[in-house]
Design a protein around this motif. Sequence first.
Motif, PDB file in Angstrom:
ATOM      1  N   LEU A 284       6.496  -0.984  -5.490  1.00 42.09           N
ATOM      2  CA  LEU A 284       5.947  -2.528  -4.738  1.00 42.09           C
ATOM      3  C   LEU A 284       4.668  -2.962  -5.429  1.00 42.09           C
ATOM      4  CD1 LEU A 284       6.173  -0.931  -1.124  1.00 42.09           C
ATOM      5  CD2 LEU A 284       7.776  -2.540  -2.458  1.00 42.09           C
TER       6      LEU A 284
ATOM      7  N   LEU B 113       0.838  -1.137  -0.001  1.00 41.46           N
ATOM      8  CA  LEU B 113      -0.084  -0.035  -0.071  1.00 41.46           C
ATOM      9  C   LEU B 113       0.888   1.520   0.050  1.00 41.46           C
ATOM     10  CD1 LEU B 113      -2.840  -0.899   2.472  1.00 41.46           C
ATOM     11  CD2 LEU B 113      -3.099  -1.149  -0.003  1.00 41.46           C
ATOM     12  N   ASP B 114       2.072   1.171   0.381  1.00 41.28           N
ATOM     13  CA  ASP B 114       2.881   2.332   0.573  1.00 41.28           C
ATOM     14  C   ASP B 114       3.290   3.082  -0.864  1.00 41.28           C
ATOM     15  OD1 ASP B 114       2.975   2.423   3.299  1.00 41.28           O
ATOM     16  OD2 ASP B 114       4.994   1.507   3.354  1.00 41.28           O
ATOM     17  N   SER B 115       3.110   2.186  -1.760  1.00 45.28           N
ATOM     18  CA  SER B 115       3.408   2.739  -3.289  1.00 45.28           C
ATOM     19  C   SER B 115       2.404   3.406  -3.975  1.00 45.28           C
ATOM     20  CB  SER B 115       4.106   1.574  -4.028  1.00 45.28           C
ATOM     21  OG  SER B 115       2.935   0.578  -4.506  1.00 45.28           O
ATOM     22  N   ILE B 116       1.218   3.367  -3.355  1.00 45.79           N
ATOM     23  CA  ILE B 116      -0.108   3.862  -4.012  1.00 45.79           C
ATOM     24  C   ILE B 116      -0.199   5.369  -3.602  1.00 45.79           C
ATOM     25  CG2 ILE B 116      -2.431   3.507  -4.179  1.00 45.79           C
ATOM     26  CD1 ILE B 116      -2.349   0.762  -3.517  1.00 45.79           C
ATOM     27  N   THR B 117      -0.293   6.141  -4.592  1.00 42.98           N
ATOM     28  CA  THR B 117      -0.461   7.573  -4.314  1.00 42.98           C
ATOM     29  C   THR B 117      -1.677   8.042  -3.901  1.00 42.98           C
ATOM     30  OG1 THR B 117      -0.478   7.936  -6.619  1.00 42.98           O
ATOM     31  CG2 THR B 117       1.907   8.312  -5.541  1.00 42.98           C
TER      32      THR B 117
ATOM     33  N   GLU C 256       3.838   4.384  -7.414  1.00 44.17           N
ATOM     34  CA  GLU C 256       5.229   5.122  -7.694  1.00 44.17           C
ATOM     35  C   GLU C 256       6.450   4.205  -6.966  1.00 44.17           C
ATOM     36  OE1 GLU C 256       5.049   8.973  -5.527  1.00 44.17           O
ATOM     37  OE2 GLU C 256       5.228   8.074  -3.764  1.00 44.17           O
TER      38      GLU C 256
END
Lengths: 669, 145
Positions: free
Chosen positions: B119, B51-55, B102
């Motif tokens: 990710l 989820l950390d890579s979803i903006t 990203e």
Amino acid sequence: MEFQLLSKKKAVEILAEIADEDLSLVLEVCEDICFGNDKGEYEWINLGKIELKPENDKIQTAIQYGFYEWLIPRKDEIDCIVSNTFSKIDPNIKEDRINNAKKWFYQGVQDIVRRLLLLLPTFDPDSFVRMPLKRPTTIVPDTSAVHQGGLDFVAKFLSPMARIKIPAVVYMEIESQMDNYMNIRSNRKEKGTRIKALERHLLSQGGQRALLRMELMSDVEMDRGDLGSDPIRGIITRSDSDPEDKVLEQSKVVKSFADRLIIETARLHRSQVRPDHPLAILTSDQGMARMAMAEGMDVLFFQARNSPEPTGRILTGTHVHPFDADFYSIPLTDVLWECAVSFGGAKLRNIKDDSFLELWALGGPEQLTWYPLHAKDDLIWGYYVQAHPKKEIKSDKEFLSSEKRFASKGYKITSPKMIDFISILVENNNLAKDQLNEILSVKDQTTTNQYVKFLESGKFISESEQNIEATDKLRMLGKAIKELDISKIHGLLLDVPSYSNFHDFIQKGRQINIDSPEIPISKFFIQSYIALGEMASAILSISDKYIVVTDAEPSIAEFAAQAYKCYKDISQNSDTDTELILTGEWLECLALQFNIHPIRVRKLLEDSRQKGVLDFFVEGSTPDTRFPKHTMTVLELEQGKPVLKKIFLYQGNFVTPGFASNRIKIVRK
Amino acid sequence: MQYDDEKPFQITFWRPIKWERNLLDLEKRDVVELSRFCEEAYIWTPAANVLDSITDYDAREKLNEMLVVGFSPDKPVDERKVDDLQNVLIFIKELIADKKSEWSPCSQKYNDELIRANLLISFLNHVEWICDIFANVPGISITIR
């Protein structure tokens, strides 16, 4: 055109220079017989776009560690490119032969992608549940496993438990494919060689590279039996004069016979190890798998030519490990090398300035030599054209100091911690790196690195192996923070490329939707950058919806007119009977319409009253808590220590400190 | 919202237990009904929280719900099949096509360089591969915790 032998290390430097103008490059491949004409010219086939994803501008690191996306065209697009190429170089070629070329080309791409482990072979579920292997197991691959990435998968993910025993017939089959290809090469002017050349080139060169990789470039354990223990080494006694042998055609290694020899090798090997030692045949050949199972052999079966399709998708150079919470990376040079060896030639091109790196492993414009050293050191013939030939190749460190064009998408920091960190660093002058986690109250080094990198990118610190040291610039920043010198803080923060990019973007757009994908800062870190901007009175976020630049510094007369206009606009649209409007709404209106920051408004309001150009009345009692999202961050001193505070614009405690000012009325004089 | 402390998901593929002999439950004093049990076929914990890579905030919340709620062990087995996970992959592909993910640094290092990854794309490629392996295998179910 001057070719030189290139190592991967040298190629990284060249590619970094080529990508300097644009991080998006085009990958092209060529087999010089298949895609060449009678005049010795040849066409390159587009195999998609490579987009580098460096941190800051560390392009070399991105190439070396796989920070890229490879956007492979869809299969129908590749087919179309291949068809168009043939219509240019050989318009008379028949459709069925073009279809064969498409098939071989597509299979070649699939095999390359899987040998590189950019996509993994799809294993039989029953084989897969036994992975990772729990006990030392001998794996006997067939030729399909070598070509289609099964062997690379075992070497990478199942070693050291997997011991690999490659039957001699596999080497022999690939050598035979190589022999066929070289025959085609010698007779390339004959008709009908074009498509065969593509097929044989892909199979023989790709296969040989996979075998050499196992031997020269990996740490896998290879089982090698005594000379003669492998059945293939003693089976063929050629005697064309014997009529019986002639009928049996023993001199031809037919496909099913080669399959049989794989099984025989496995059986023989099993007889030489302890009875309970596990052994499995690695294959994607259904017939081979069935034959092995029917004879009580274990099988690791996979499919690599059906699903998932590599085309029409984005492959990344960093990939998750299938059995560990870990990443593995595939350097961009590995992709280029594998393509060059499998097809003959590969090229990475920057379409903006036409700079490129062209590699040839076999064939191409010149007669290129080969020595065992080339295989041992993984050297390949290359030729490159740089857009700026005289420009020296820069190391990543030099790149860092160049432009802010590649400034980071931001650092994962929190603004209050950053202010504390700056104060501590200024106070101590230098800090040991192993203290930083504790100082920042974070658990992992990754988070700490984000703070260090933020400061380093603005040259606020210098870094040695053990310590980080404050520069004069950081001392200036620390002093400005302590003195609440907002404009100086802002000026210094602009030296941080990520902050500067963020601020420039807002300043250019004047008012930006906070969800805009164009904002050059990651959504995860944006709140910290907003807080830094608000602290420096440079921007204001409105209700978590917009970010507005607040760079206006109006004169008192201008401000009086603007303050009154906002007041009138709001009061005219108000449903209430009172002449007083919400102070927070008025402050936001001044930011949105006239780009004035609330901190400046507070000062200008008092100055205007003293100069007698306007007057204002406020009222309020308890804090108005209805608008919790309408906040801004300000820098204040608390017992001499700089701290960031959140101000609720509608709560009525900002404009007139000491008096509640939930509502305000502006009177023009 | 800070995501530092959020743990990555753990994805488990389950298959019906293959056990040839009866089992006696000493507590219930009866033979165990083996068809009620599944064994772990594959377990995977990503290196970092995908989820950390979803903006996009809403997309992140939606994916979180689709994965963690949609594949909670509380859900009936029939709603936690490979096909259901493949439907989530369609949503992930849309996010990637809309550039809502990203590249960012991860905690792992190679030679002092922090590895960077997208990710979401890595997650998609990996889970799609696992789904391909277990597609059409009878009795496979999935849990995400």
